[in-house]
Design an enzyme around this catalytic site. Structure first.
Site, PDB file in Angstrom:
ATOM      1  N   SER A  35       0.827  -1.215   0.000  1.00  0.00           N
ATOM      2  CA  SER A  35       0.000   0.000   0.000  1.00  0.00           C
ATOM      3  C   SER A  35       0.855   1.256   0.000  1.00  0.00           C
ATOM      4  O   SER A  35       1.686   1.445   0.890  1.00  0.00           O
ATOM      5  CB  SER A  35      -0.899   0.030   1.244  1.00  0.00           C
ATOM      6  OG  SER A  35      -1.887  -0.952   1.145  1.00  0.00           O
ATOM      7  N   HIS A  66      -3.059   1.141  -4.554  1.00  0.00           N
ATOM      8  CA  HIS A  66      -2.510   0.047  -5.386  1.00  0.00           C
ATOM      9  C   HIS A  66      -2.879   0.331  -6.851  1.00  0.00           C
ATOM     10  O   HIS A  66      -3.924  -0.107  -7.326  1.00  0.00           O
ATOM     11  CB  HIS A  66      -3.098  -1.301  -4.956  1.00  0.00           C
ATOM     12  CG  HIS A  66      -2.583  -1.801  -3.646  1.00  0.00           C
ATOM     13  ND1 HIS A  66      -1.524  -2.678  -3.536  1.00  0.00           N
ATOM     14  CD2 HIS A  66      -2.968  -1.527  -2.381  1.00  0.00           C
ATOM     15  CE1 HIS A  66      -1.283  -2.930  -2.256  1.00  0.00           C
ATOM     16  NE2 HIS A  66      -2.150  -2.253  -1.538  1.00  0.00           N
ATOM     17  N   HIS A  88      -4.930  -9.254  -2.765  1.00  0.00           N
ATOM     18  CA  HIS A  88      -5.159  -9.838  -1.442  1.00  0.00           C
ATOM     19  C   HIS A  88      -6.398 -10.717  -1.535  1.00  0.00           C
ATOM     20  O   HIS A  88      -7.314 -10.429  -2.305  1.00  0.00           O
ATOM     21  CB  HIS A  88      -5.421  -8.740  -0.410  1.00  0.00           C
ATOM     22  CG  HIS A  88      -4.494  -7.574  -0.469  1.00  0.00           C
ATOM     23  ND1 HIS A  88      -4.618  -6.575  -1.411  1.00  0.00           N
ATOM     24  CD2 HIS A  88      -3.435  -7.239   0.301  1.00  0.00           C
ATOM     25  CE1 HIS A  88      -3.659  -5.682  -1.219  1.00  0.00           C
ATOM     26  NE2 HIS A  88      -2.926  -6.054  -0.191  1.00  0.00           N
ATOM     27  N   TYR A  90      -8.772 -10.894   0.525  1.00  0.00           N
ATOM     28  CA  TYR A  90      -9.989 -10.188   0.970  1.00  0.00           C
ATOM     29  C   TYR A  90     -10.659  -9.406  -0.161  1.00  0.00           C
ATOM     30  O   TYR A  90     -11.804  -8.979  -0.030  1.00  0.00           O
ATOM     31  CB  TYR A  90      -9.694  -9.265   2.171  1.00  0.00           C
ATOM     32  CG  TYR A  90      -8.758  -8.111   1.890  1.00  0.00           C
ATOM     33  CD1 TYR A  90      -9.139  -7.028   1.112  1.00  0.00           C
ATOM     34  CD2 TYR A  90      -7.469  -8.092   2.425  1.00  0.00           C
ATOM     35  CE1 TYR A  90      -8.280  -5.977   0.851  1.00  0.00           C
ATOM     36  CE2 TYR A  90      -6.598  -7.046   2.185  1.00  0.00           C
ATOM     37  CZ  TYR A  90      -7.016  -5.993   1.399  1.00  0.00           C
ATOM     38  OH  TYR A  90      -6.158  -4.965   1.141  1.00  0.00           O
ATOM     39  N   GLU A  91      -9.966  -9.239  -1.293  1.00  0.00           N
ATOM     40  CA  GLU A  91     -10.608  -8.564  -2.433  1.00  0.00           C
ATOM     41  C   GLU A  91     -11.574  -9.502  -3.150  1.00  0.00           C
ATOM     42  O   GLU A  91     -12.299  -9.069  -4.046  1.00  0.00           O
ATOM     43  CB  GLU A  91      -9.537  -8.082  -3.430  1.00  0.00           C
ATOM     44  CG  GLU A  91      -8.655  -6.980  -2.871  1.00  0.00           C
ATOM     45  CD  GLU A  91      -7.508  -6.629  -3.805  1.00  0.00           C
ATOM     46  OE1 GLU A  91      -7.746  -5.889  -4.773  1.00  0.00           O
ATOM     47  OE2 GLU A  91      -6.377  -7.106  -3.570  1.00  0.00           O
ATOM     48  N   ALA A 118       2.731  -2.571   4.242  1.00  0.00           N
ATOM     49  CA  ALA A 118       2.387  -1.709   5.368  1.00  0.00           C
ATOM     50  C   ALA A 118       1.938  -2.623   6.494  1.00  0.00           C
ATOM     51  O   ALA A 118       1.161  -3.546   6.265  1.00  0.00           O
ATOM     52  CB  ALA A 118       1.257  -0.775   4.971  1.00  0.00           C
ATOM     53  N   MET A 221      -1.755  -7.913   6.063  1.00  0.00           N
ATOM     54  CA  MET A 221      -2.693  -8.764   5.330  1.00  0.00           C
ATOM     55  C   MET A 221      -2.123  -9.299   4.008  1.00  0.00           C
ATOM     56  O   MET A 221      -2.878  -9.643   3.101  1.00  0.00           O
ATOM     57  CB  MET A 221      -3.973  -7.971   5.039  1.00  0.00           C
ATOM     58  CG  MET A 221      -4.631  -7.371   6.262  1.00  0.00           C
ATOM     59  SD  MET A 221      -5.906  -6.205   5.791  1.00  0.00           S
ATOM     60  CE  MET A 221      -6.145  -5.312   7.341  1.00  0.00           C
ATOM     61  N   SER A 222      -0.803  -9.332   3.892  1.00  0.00           N
ATOM     62  CA  SER A 222      -0.232  -9.694   2.583  1.00  0.00           C
ATOM     63  C   SER A 222       1.072 -10.458   2.733  1.00  0.00           C
ATOM     64  O   SER A 222       1.362 -11.025   3.773  1.00  0.00           O
ATOM     65  CB  SER A 222       0.008  -8.421   1.765  1.00  0.00           C
ATOM     66  OG  SER A 222       1.044  -7.658   2.372  1.00  0.00           O
ATOM     67  N   ASN A 245       1.473   2.112  11.593  1.00  0.00           N
ATOM     68  CA  ASN A 245       0.728   2.454  12.805  1.00  0.00           C
ATOM     69  C   ASN A 245       1.146   1.492  13.902  1.00  0.00           C
ATOM     70  O   ASN A 245       1.601   0.389  13.618  1.00  0.00           O
ATOM     71  CB  ASN A 245      -0.786   2.361  12.559  1.00  0.00           C
ATOM     72  CG  ASN A 245      -1.191   0.998  12.050  1.00  0.00           C
ATOM     73  OD1 ASN A 245      -0.916   0.642  10.903  1.00  0.00           O
ATOM     74  ND2 ASN A 245      -1.815   0.223  12.912  1.00  0.00           N
ATOM     75  N   HIS A 259      -6.823   3.359   6.840  1.00  0.00           N
ATOM     76  CA  HIS A 259      -6.054   3.253   5.595  1.00  0.00           C
ATOM     77  C   HIS A 259      -5.384   4.593   5.263  1.00  0.00           C
ATOM     78  O   HIS A 259      -4.285   4.613   4.703  1.00  0.00           O
ATOM     79  CB  HIS A 259      -6.981   2.802   4.461  1.00  0.00           C
ATOM     80  CG  HIS A 259      -6.246   2.321   3.234  1.00  0.00           C
ATOM     81  ND1 HIS A 259      -5.225   1.385   3.278  1.00  0.00           N
ATOM     82  CD2 HIS A 259      -6.374   2.641   1.916  1.00  0.00           C
ATOM     83  CE1 HIS A 259      -4.763   1.165   2.053  1.00  0.00           C
ATOM     84  NE2 HIS A 259      -5.443   1.910   1.212  1.00  0.00           N
TER      85      HIS A 259
HETATM   86  N1  CYT Z   1      -2.697  -3.777  10.435  1.00  0.00           N
HETATM   87  C1  CYT Z   1      -2.522  -4.149   9.178  1.00  0.00           C
HETATM   88  N2  CYT Z   1      -1.618  -1.767   9.963  1.00  0.00           N
HETATM   89  C2  CYT Z   1      -2.257  -2.594  10.836  1.00  0.00           C
HETATM   90  O1  CYT Z   1      -2.441  -2.278  12.018  1.00  0.00           O
HETATM   91  N3  CYT Z   1      -3.014  -5.328   8.808  1.00  0.00           N
HETATM   92  C3  CYT Z   1      -1.881  -3.322   8.281  1.00  0.00           C
HETATM   93  C4  CYT Z   1      -1.439  -2.116   8.701  1.00  0.00           C
END
Ligand code: CYT
Length: 284
Positions: A35, A66, A88, A90-91, A118, A221-222, A245, A259
């Protein structure tokens, strides 16, 4: 277990033929941009671009940050292909479709893959903007038959059962660490374990506490599926998380992941990652 599309040699070869007819560059290094990391390609020389949507059989990017391009060009003195935008589960893709770009890279001649993502910082020593060189992973989808390699095995790419104890290449990590030290980034670069979760929601505080307890340092998530496909096919792998974060461990906290925050944090660090990768690639 459902059988999605079989991403076999023939399926991938049609994509590779399409690319070869249009692009003269033969890449040996691949980069997958997480991302907001698409800008990594901005210093490439003689760049040639293919949009995912123009490539038959190729998935499309659906996530903000993306863009959905394959960029070919010279970077760090090598021929490189960059995926601006990844896929991903989840898409809504069948898990096997995540394998497509990595197998395309394999047939194009890619031997080394650099991935970025990320991630949330679980380890309390991590700050926003830190870079974590991934040395191992815990993949919840991978362990629960949502594994990208589950389904019929195409022996043309690799074996049915693969070891992943050395998935994150120690030589590539040493090269990176050397570059980091020489370019004075040591204070923002760490090494750690990446937890791969399915998403698309960010992790709950209780989930984050569990991930920390079982030995993860960052969560996202990747990356793990692409790493598995690359290792299956014998591609060497290096992966880097950017802490966008700090994961919230306490339900009473007012902090919330978003995001926008993820993209902001990436924007602030993407030029540094680009410089580190350029130097690293020049030493491969
Ligand atoms: N979690 C995540 N930051 C997160 O806290 N899956 C991506 C980025």
């Amino acid at each position: 277990i459902k059988n999605g599309p079989c991403i076999n040699r023939k399926y991938v070869q049609t994509i590779v033929d399409f690319i070869r007819e249009r692009i003269s560059i033969l890449p040996t290094v691949g980069i997958v941009c997480g991302s907001g990391f698409g800008k990594i390609a901005s210093r490439m020389k003689n760049a040639q671009v293919l949009k995912y949507e123009d490539i038959p059989n190729f998935p499309r990017s659906t996530v903000v940050g993306h863009p959905g391009n394959l960029v070919f060009g010279e970077f760090g003195g090598k021929m490189v292909v960059v995926m601006q935008g990844r896929f991903h589960m989840y898409e809504g893709y069948e898990r096997q479709q995540i394998a497509i770009p990595i197998r395309v890279m394999k047939l194009l001649g890619v031997e080394i893959l650099l991935l970025t993502n990320a991630a949330g910082g679980l380890n309390r020593s991590l700050k926003v903007g830190d870079l974590v060189c991934i040395k191992d992973h815990i993949s919840f989808p991978g362990m629960s038959l949502n594994n990208v390699l589950a389904g019929p095995n195409d022996e043309d790419f690799g074996e049915r059962f693969i070891a992943i104890s050395d998935a994150y290449d120690s030589t590539l990590r040493s090269i990176f660490k050397k570059v980091v030290a020489e370019m004075n980034f040591s204070d923002v670069v760490k090494e750690g374990v990446y937890a791969h979760v399915g998403g698309p929601n960010y992790e709950s505080p209780a989930e984050c506490r569990m991930l920390l307890m079982i030995g993860a340092d960052v969560v996202g998530m990747s990356t793990a599926p692409e790493v598995l496909v690359a290792r299956h096919a014998g591609i060497r792998v290096f992966a880097l998380s950017l802490v966008t974060n700090v994961s919230v461990l306490d339900q009473e906290s007012k902090e919330k992941a978003s995001h926008e925050e993820v993209l902001r944090a990436t924007e602030a660090r993407v030029d540094d990652v680009e410089k580190l990768f350029e130097e690293m690639i020049s030493r491969l």
